[in-house]
Motif scaffolding. Sequence first.
Motif, PDB file in Angstrom:
ATOM      1  N   CYS A  50       0.852  -1.194   0.000  1.00 25.83           N
ATOM      2  CA  CYS A  50       0.000   0.000   0.000  1.00 25.83           C
ATOM      3  C   CYS A  50       0.889   1.246   0.000  1.00 25.83           C
ATOM      4  O   CYS A  50       1.812   1.365   0.810  1.00 25.83           O
ATOM      5  N   ILE A  51       0.616   2.164  -0.911  1.00 23.33           N
ATOM      6  CA  ILE A  51       1.402   3.397  -0.998  1.00 23.33           C
ATOM      7  C   ILE A  51       0.743   4.454  -0.102  1.00 23.33           C
ATOM      8  O   ILE A  51      -0.408   4.814  -0.306  1.00 23.33           O
ATOM      9  N   VAL A  52       1.506   4.891   0.879  1.00 19.97           N
ATOM     10  CA  VAL A  52       1.013   5.954   1.771  1.00 19.97           C
ATOM     11  C   VAL A  52       1.414   7.293   1.153  1.00 19.97           C
ATOM     12  O   VAL A  52       2.529   7.446   0.638  1.00 19.97           O
ATOM     13  N   MET A  53       0.492   8.256   1.184  1.00 21.48           N
ATOM     14  CA  MET A  53       0.773   9.555   0.561  1.00 21.48           C
ATOM     15  C   MET A  53       0.299  10.673   1.483  1.00 21.48           C
ATOM     16  O   MET A  53      -0.585  10.486   2.319  1.00 21.48           O
ATOM     17  N   CYS A  54       0.877  11.867   1.258  1.00 22.66           N
ATOM     18  CA  CYS A  54       0.303  13.078   1.856  1.00 22.66           C
ATOM     19  C   CYS A  54       0.236  14.125   0.751  1.00 22.66           C
ATOM     20  O   CYS A  54       0.889  13.981  -0.287  1.00 22.66           O
ATOM     21  N   GLU A  55      -0.575  15.151   0.964  1.00 20.01           N
ATOM     22  CA  GLU A  55      -0.705  16.169  -0.079  1.00 20.01           C
ATOM     23  C   GLU A  55      -0.653  17.578   0.526  1.00 20.01           C
ATOM     24  O   GLU A  55      -1.637  18.312   0.492  1.00 20.01           O
ATOM     25  N   PRO A  56       0.519  17.950   1.077  1.00 17.24           N
ATOM     26  CA  PRO A  56       0.629  19.267   1.715  1.00 17.24           C
ATOM     27  C   PRO A  56       0.713  20.401   0.704  1.00 17.24           C
ATOM     28  O   PRO A  56       1.245  20.241  -0.400  1.00 17.24           O
ATOM     29  N   GLY A  57       0.172  21.539   1.084  1.00 16.26           N
ATOM     30  CA  GLY A  57       0.367  22.777   0.331  1.00 16.26           C
ATOM     31  C   GLY A  57       1.058  23.769   1.240  1.00 16.26           C
ATOM     32  O   GLY A  57       2.261  24.014   1.168  1.00 16.26           O
ATOM     33  N   ARG A  58       0.266  24.310   2.177  1.00 17.21           N
ATOM     34  CA  ARG A  58       0.707  25.397   3.050  1.00 17.21           C
ATOM     35  C   ARG A  58       2.092  25.171   3.687  1.00 17.21           C
ATOM     36  O   ARG A  58       2.946  26.065   3.656  1.00 17.21           O
ATOM     37  N   ALA A  59       2.306  23.997   4.282  1.00 17.84           N
ATOM     38  CA  ALA A  59       3.540  23.793   5.043  1.00 17.84           C
ATOM     39  C   ALA A  59       4.772  23.776   4.143  1.00 17.84           C
ATOM     40  O   ALA A  59       5.889  23.975   4.608  1.00 17.84           O
ATOM     41  N   LEU A  60       4.569  23.533   2.841  1.00 18.84           N
ATOM     42  CA  LEU A  60       5.714  23.550   1.916  1.00 18.84           C
ATOM     43  C   LEU A  60       6.060  24.955   1.458  1.00 18.84           C
ATOM     44  O   LEU A  60       7.208  25.221   1.097  1.00 18.84           O
TER      45      LEU A  60
END
Length: 405
Positions: free
Chosen positions: A271-281
Amino acid sequence: MYKTPDLHSPLDSGATARVREPSMRRFADADEMISALEPSYPIYCLRPHVLADNARRFVDGFPGRVMYAVKCNPHPAVLHHLFEAGIEHFDTASLPEIAQVREAHPRAEAYFMHPVKSRAALLSAAKVYDVRHYVIDHADELTKILEAVERRDIAVLVRLSTPGGNALFELSDKFGAAPAEAVELLRAVHEAGLETGLAFHVGSQCGEPAAWSTALDIAAQVIGAAGVPIGYLDVGGGFPAAYSNHDVPPLEDFFAIIRERLATMPIGPDCIVMCEPGRALVADAMSLVVQIQLRKGDALYINDGIFHSMSEPAAAGVQLPARLIRPGGGVAPGMVEFTIFGPTCDSTDLLPHKVALPADAGEGDWIEFGQIGAYSNSMATRFNGFSSDTFVTVNSPPFRPVLRN
Ligand SMILES: Cc1ncc(COP(=O)(O)O)c(C=O)c1O
């Protein structure tokens, strides 16, 4: 009957050339830029080295794949520097965002993460831009995908709603299936022969690491009840940035709690775990320089405001660090709490909080606002003919708030 036009992918030609950095004027810091340009228009000061540091921190620290949420700041230079620093996956919400990512960075992968998509956008995403990951939160959206997208080598992630209350911007009010619906949707995706995934977003500017363990607990129950193989688990964005009135824990606290909870999730090793940050980057990778056009008592009229780069202070009350810049001139001792008005004729165009600046601040002085890389240029309108679209790069450290604790 919906018809499929005959489309040819501009990306089929093996376009792999390295993409050049968008050209921008470079300065040591905002002060040097002001001395050189004396700008009467707002200027965004982008810090590429901060983007690179933030990208590395996520790529090294997050236990999985990191996608950048393009909506947060889609400037080509932002995408360029994040890509160069190792972020090759992009959360896109529309066909123009997909096109921007895939045409500028053919090696990058775009994920169509909006739960509601037009058939035309789905068709072009799949056929022209080779998009292989989609999100749904309703059975009719799955039907739409199955009808509009011919290829079956795709993954469909089910967006799960999570409890609110932890974030400045709630996102589960509008999107996300309740757990019981999510179970049915996961089964339907699997039965349709597509790869399955589960996604959630705890809300933007979430200062509570525990919000992710709560959401992952619900995700674990949904996955257990669905009983189908899960190819992707996406823990969303929401990782916070520091504002003058909002101190936040370090990113590593969020990564630690996610890593700990993942260890007992009912998912397989593939299973591929992902995140999708905007602000913190991106939040601390950009500041904004504005000019004071007029002073009336303790009110300052500047050339940017809530219809342009500063909608978040108005929408959610975030307070940006601010400093006066007057090249070559000293300032009077003592500070005054100023009301700050934006440039448009609308009387709501003002910051909801006062800003402390030297007592003699006045026409012709500049103000630098820090922490403005997220949801600023991407949210700006052209109301009253004003626009904020000039970018330079600076080498100075981020202009972060000084927090009391
Ligand atoms: C689906 C989705 N993913 C990611 C993001 C990025 O969130 P943030 O900037 O809080 O990290 C958002 C923000 O609205 C979103 O809606």
